[in-house]
Design an enzyme around this catalytic site. Structure first.
Site, short mmCIF file in Angstrom:
data_model
loop_
_atom_site.label_atom_id
_atom_site.label_comp_id
_atom_site.label_asym_id
_atom_site.label_seq_id
_atom_site.Cartn_x
_atom_site.Cartn_y
_atom_site.Cartn_z
N LYS A 231 0.71 -1.10 -0.06
CA LYS A 231 -0.08 0.02 0.15
C LYS A 231 0.80 1.22 -0.06
O LYS A 231 0.55 2.30 -0.70
CB LYS A 231 -0.92 0.09 1.15
CG LYS A 231 -1.99 -1.04 1.19
CD LYS A 231 -2.98 -0.73 2.41
CE LYS A 231 -3.65 -2.17 2.74
NZ LYS A 231 -4.69 -2.74 1.82
N GLU B 8 -2.68 7.15 8.40
CA GLU B 8 -3.54 8.10 7.49
C GLU B 8 -4.55 8.60 8.13
O GLU B 8 -4.91 8.18 9.15
CB GLU B 8 -3.96 7.67 6.17
CG GLU B 8 -4.52 6.34 5.89
CD GLU B 8 -4.91 5.55 4.75
OE1 GLU B 8 -4.07 5.95 3.78
OE2 GLU B 8 -6.18 5.29 4.50
N ARG C 178 -6.51 -7.87 -9.63
CA ARG C 178 -7.37 -9.29 -10.13
C ARG C 178 -8.80 -9.20 -10.20
O ARG C 178 -9.31 -7.99 -9.99
CB ARG C 178 -7.14 -10.19 -8.80
CG ARG C 178 -7.60 -9.51 -7.47
CD ARG C 178 -7.86 -10.60 -6.29
NE ARG C 178 -8.02 -9.91 -4.96
CZ ARG C 178 -8.70 -9.24 -4.41
NH1 ARG C 178 -10.05 -9.42 -5.07
NH2 ARG C 178 -8.65 -8.80 -3.39
P1 ADP Z 1 -12.57 -8.31 -2.15
O1 ADP Z 1 -13.02 -6.79 -2.50
O2 ADP Z 1 -12.61 -9.02 -3.69
O3 ADP Z 1 -13.60 -9.14 -1.50
P2 ADP Z 1 -10.75 -9.21 -0.18
O4 ADP Z 1 -9.18 -8.30 -0.21
O5 ADP Z 1 -11.68 -8.88 0.62
O6 ADP Z 1 -11.16 -8.48 -1.66
O7 ADP Z 1 -10.36 -10.58 -0.89
C1 ADP Z 1 -11.14 -11.38 -1.78
C2 ADP Z 1 -10.83 -12.69 -1.58
O8 ADP Z 1 -9.38 -13.10 -1.54
C3 ADP Z 1 -11.55 -13.29 -0.05
O9 ADP Z 1 -12.56 -13.37 -0.36
C4 ADP Z 1 -10.45 -14.22 0.21
O10 ADP Z 1 -11.00 -15.48 -0.34
C5 ADP Z 1 -9.06 -13.98 -0.50
N1 ADP Z 1 -8.30 -13.27 0.30
C6 ADP Z 1 -8.00 -12.15 0.56
N2 ADP Z 1 -6.99 -11.88 1.70
C7 ADP Z 1 -6.56 -12.98 1.85
C8 ADP Z 1 -5.79 -13.85 2.70
N3 ADP Z 1 -4.74 -13.10 3.47
N4 ADP Z 1 -5.38 -15.17 2.75
C9 ADP Z 1 -6.32 -15.93 2.16
N5 ADP Z 1 -7.24 -15.57 1.35
C10 ADP Z 1 -7.47 -14.10 1.13
P1 ADP Z 2 -7.88 -4.20 2.50
O1 ADP Z 2 -6.56 -4.36 1.85
O2 ADP Z 2 -7.82 -4.80 3.76
O3 ADP Z 2 -8.84 -4.26 1.83
P2 ADP Z 2 -8.31 -1.14 2.43
O4 ADP Z 2 -7.10 -0.11 2.48
O5 ADP Z 2 -8.95 -1.35 1.09
O6 ADP Z 2 -7.62 -2.49 3.21
O7 ADP Z 2 -9.15 -0.76 3.53
C1 ADP Z 2 -10.35 -1.69 3.78
C2 ADP Z 2 -11.37 -0.72 4.42
O8 ADP Z 2 -11.11 -0.11 5.63
C3 ADP Z 2 -12.04 0.17 3.61
O9 ADP Z 2 -13.07 -0.36 2.80
C4 ADP Z 2 -12.64 1.29 4.33
O10 ADP Z 2 -14.11 0.64 5.08
C5 ADP Z 2 -11.56 1.32 5.69
N1 ADP Z 2 -10.76 2.26 5.31
C6 ADP Z 2 -9.56 2.18 4.82
N2 ADP Z 2 -8.94 3.28 4.88
C7 ADP Z 2 -9.73 4.24 5.52
C8 ADP Z 2 -9.58 5.63 6.20
N3 ADP Z 2 -8.49 6.27 5.82
N4 ADP Z 2 -10.58 6.00 6.82
C9 ADP Z 2 -11.52 5.49 7.05
N5 ADP Z 2 -11.89 4.05 6.80
C10 ADP Z 2 -10.98 3.36 6.00
#
Ligand code: ADP
Ligand code: ADP
Ligand code: MG
Length: 702
Positions: free
Chosen positions: A116, A200, A329
């Site tokens: 990130k 952040e 992806r």
């Molecule tokens: P999305 O927005 O597509 O849901 P996520 O980051 O929540 O994105 O992850 C999508 C899918 O990828 C999850 O439902 C899970 O199956 C898999 N996934 C994400 N992070 C992990 C992880 N750390 N270990 C195993 N599977 C993961």
């Molecule tokens: P991940 O890789 O686990 O998906 P993200 O950076 O996409 O991590 O953040 C996951 C969720 O966390 C976001 O969908 C949002 O709900 C919350 N989030 C992330 N950044 C912020 C922020 N700066 N302020 C408030 N909520 C946040």
């Protein structure tokens, strides 16, 4: 186009990829783990190769074996799905080295967006708006704390390598920063093997809105509009919809342009998602309101300072959007984009990966109607959303329309069948339910009806919880933000969709019907109810309701009139009629269409309002059958003895809890079937026992 591809994934996404491949006459190779030998995705493909043990590290993450499987079967390309190896730069590179096409972006693009902090530095250079924050390489504690102060509290500490909602800490005040940093680092290094963090601004009442992008090998990049994924629990998506309700056109255009700039900056090819967080300082972006009119924030909530940050300001509502991360992806929620664009994104992935240009240009893309996806998971919302495991003894989904396209209909993307087990090895998602309507209101009505028609028994799921969200005061009018579930807490948690009286009435009716069916043709007493034949005027049913003893008393009056008293309640007239859909049930003034699935002593009652489980205690009551000889108390299911509530020699009353057993991550209380004295405990807490094993000996009271 390819002749044959290997799908390096499992569950619904492997089935979904296989369906498009089949439509395009591309042959498919499945890979599977020990636990998945009979899984739906194996049946969905033309060939299958075993990878190894059930744990992902022994199978779906074994990329050498996956490459060998591709070679052995003559597959030309590998589709990684999501999760597992989909964002693994080394795997993408190894595919290329093995002469296989990786159906995804170039390794360098995965790398650029993998961390990130690094991706934010790149996005800053590309002019994409970022949440005000610190994403530098220097990880000194004191420096990070100073940066938090400069950004202004509350702040969010995020693991740079994080994903799936893991590795995030909100910090409200400076005193808490050091401890939160330490715990975030611990989680980051345990989960991702990398303890780098970024800090952040914690955006208040934000919406998560992401743009679907697509690039081809000729250098063209388009966006396929946005998805709103604001309804989340533990930073993970629960419901997703497209388009985002109330998003003004100018904001959509700017977000689309920023997403395309982000993809271009890393030379993106294939399907990707650029996630943004959208600040709504003026209130909510509301659907149907003029020019995105924004309501006042709820009382007591502070507004973030105006003009803070580098976000692009939207003229109409003052909403700002900031880049969060890019997922390189296909995303879980891609079907809502397919529904509103009428496209098959997996087909686009296959075409682009085989070198074809994007099928459509930006100007050809349109939004048609509104789509919502609900993730149906094996989990217990009332127990912190902990995953549940077990067998899908009943698994019925509503009738779905055609596969990839669902013009104004219902689509189910699933990877399990009735009778399959949900194991602890993988993601607890059972299926995705996607609805499409001409308007959001139409989609919502369809979603509610589709959830009502989803019948799952055998393990706890979030189906009833999803219906409560859909019906909540915030969701229907699209007062969306990532705190929706928390705000609607009182309406969402700890509710019975079906109360004990109706559940008990349905259980009694089901049992009596079953007995009648059994007695049909059983000689002279055929058409009579067994218990009536014995001349009884009342009959008592004992249940477990939320692990607590409960009872219902059925009274047989004149001319076959029945009355039912449940618990301490007064008795009410009870009537039912068997219909094709189950039972048309009347209890006092209430009338309901109920369907009962009996799994042993557990009766799963489904009504249009939701479902309930009620356990008939017949098998335990068996122990009291011959009171003069004392009783045997047996385990109603295989499981673990958690505790005994009594000791040898204790005098107990009927219905008193004797022991607690745990099975399928649920605890079950075993109650005394009759008054008596405990003679002997036959197990110790912690013992694993088989179904029917004797737990303790009870001598019935004289
Ligand atoms: P999305 O927005 O597509 O849901 P996520 O980051 O929540 O994105 O992850 C999508 C899918 O990828 C999850 O439902 C899970 O199956 C898999 N996934 C994400 N992070 C992990 C992880 N750390 N270990 C195993 N599977 C993961
Ligand atoms: P991940 O890789 O686990 O998906 P993200 O950076 O996409 O991590 O953040 C996951 C969720 O966390 C976001 O969908 C949002 O709900 C919350 N989030 C992330 N950044 C912020 C922020 N700066 N302020 C408030 N909520 C946040
Ligand atoms: Mg994310």
């Amino acid at each position: 186009m390819f002749d044959k591809i290997l799908i390096a994934n499992r569950g619904e996404i492997a089935c979904r990829v296989a369906a498009t491949a089949r439509r395009l006459a591309v042959r498919t190779v499945a890979v599977y783990s020990e636990a998945d030998a009979d899984a739906a995705h194996v049946a969905a493909c033309d060939e299958a190769v075993a990878l190894g043990g059930s744990a992902p590290k022994d199978s779906y993450l074994q990329w050498q074996r996956i490459l060998e499987a591709a070679r052995a079967t003559g597959a030309q390309a590998v589709h990684p799905g999501y999760g597992f190896l989909s964002e693994n730069e080394d795997f993408a590179r190894a595919c290329a080295e093995a002469g296989l096409v990786f159906i995804g972006p170039p390794p360098a693009a995965i790398r650029a967006m993998g961390l990130k902090a690094e991706s934010k530095r790149l996005m800053e250079q590309a002019g994409v708006p970022l949440v005000p924050g610190y994403h530098g390489a220097d990880q000194d504690d004191a420096l990070l704390a100073r940066e938090a102060g400069r950004i202004g509290y509350p702040v969010l500490i995020k693991a740079s390598a994080g994903g799936g909602g893991k590795g995030m800490r909100i910090v409200e005040k400076p005193e808490d920063f050091a401890a939160a940093l330490a715990s975030c680092r611990r989680e980051a290094s345990n989960s991702f093997g990398n303890d780098a963090v970024l800090v952040e601004k914690y955006v208040q009442r934000p919406r998560h809105i992401e743009m679907q992008v697509f690039g081809d090998t000729q250098g063209r990049v388009v966006h396929l509009f946005e998805r709103d994924c604001s309804v989340q629990r533990r930073y993970q998506k629960v419901l997703e919809e497209a388009p985002a309700p109330g998003l003004p056109d100018d904001l959509r255009e700017r977000m689309g342009a920023a997403a395309i700039a982000a993809a271009r900056a890393v030379g993106y090819v294939g399907a990707g998602t650029v996630e943004f967080i959208v600040e709504q300082p003026g209130g909510y972006l509301l659907e149907g309101a003029d020019a995105g009119f924004a309501a006042e924030p709820p009382q007591g909530e502070t507004r973030p300072p105006r003009g803070a940050g580098s976000g692009t300001q939207c003229a109409t509502v003052g909403a700002r959007f900031y880049f969060m991360e890019m997922n390189t992806r296909l995303q879980v929620e891609h079907p809502v984009t397919e529904a509103i664009t009428g496209l098959d994104l997996v087909e686009w992935q296959l075409r682009v990966a085989s070198g074809e240009p994007l099928p459509l240009a930006q100007a050809d893309l349109r939004i048609d109607g509104h789509a919502i996806e609900a993730r149906i998971c094996a989990e217990n919302p009332d127990n912190q959303f902990l995953p549940t495991t077990g067998t899908l003894q009943v698994y019925r989904t509503p009738a779905a329309s055609a596969f990839a396209r669902s013009p104004h209909g219902v689509r189910i993307d699933g990877g399990v069948r009735e009778g399959d087990a949900v194991t602890p090895f993988y993601d607890p998602m059972i299926a995705k339910l996607i609805v499409h309507g001409a308007t959001r209101a139409e989609a919502l009505a369809r979603l509610d009806a589709a959830l009502a028609a989803t019948r799952i028994a055998g393990l706890a799921t979030n189906v009833a919880f999803l219906r409560r969200i859909v019906a909540s005061p915030s969701f229907a009018p699209a007062r969306l933000d990532t705190a929706l579930i928390e705000r609607e807490r009182a309406a969402l948690f700890g509710h019975d969709a079906v109360g004990l009286p109706l559940a008990a009435a349905a259980a009694v009716a089901h049992r009596v019907e079953a007995e009648r069916a059994q007695q049909q043709g059983a000689g002279p007493f055929g058409r009579r109810d067994g218990w009536r034949g014995l001349g009884l005027a009342t009959r008592r049913f004992d249940f477990l309701w939320h692990d607590q003893p409960a009872r219902a008393v059925l009274t047989y009056g004149r001319a076959g009139a029945l009355r039912l008293a449940v618990g301490d309640g007064a008795d009410e007239p009870l009537q039912w009629r068997s219909t094709a859909g189950g039972l048309d049930l009347h209890l006092g003034p209430q009338r309901v269409q109920a369907e009962v699935h009996a799994l042993g002593d557990a009766l799963h009652v489904f009504t249009p309002a939701g479902s309930a489980r009620i356990d008939l205690q017949d098998r335990l009551a068996h122990a009291g059958d011959a009171p003069a000889e004392g009783g045997r108390l047996t385990a109603p299911m295989p499981g673990k003895v958690v505790s005994f509530a009594v000791r040898a020699g204790d005098t107990v009353a009927r219905g008193q809890p004797l022991a607690v057993m745990e099975a399928m991550k649920m605890e079950h209380t075993i109650a005394a079937p009759a008054d008596g004295v405990v003679e002997e405990l036959l197990h110790a807490p912690g013992d694993q026992v088989a179904e029917g094993a004797e737990l303790l000996r009870l001598a019935a009271a004289a």
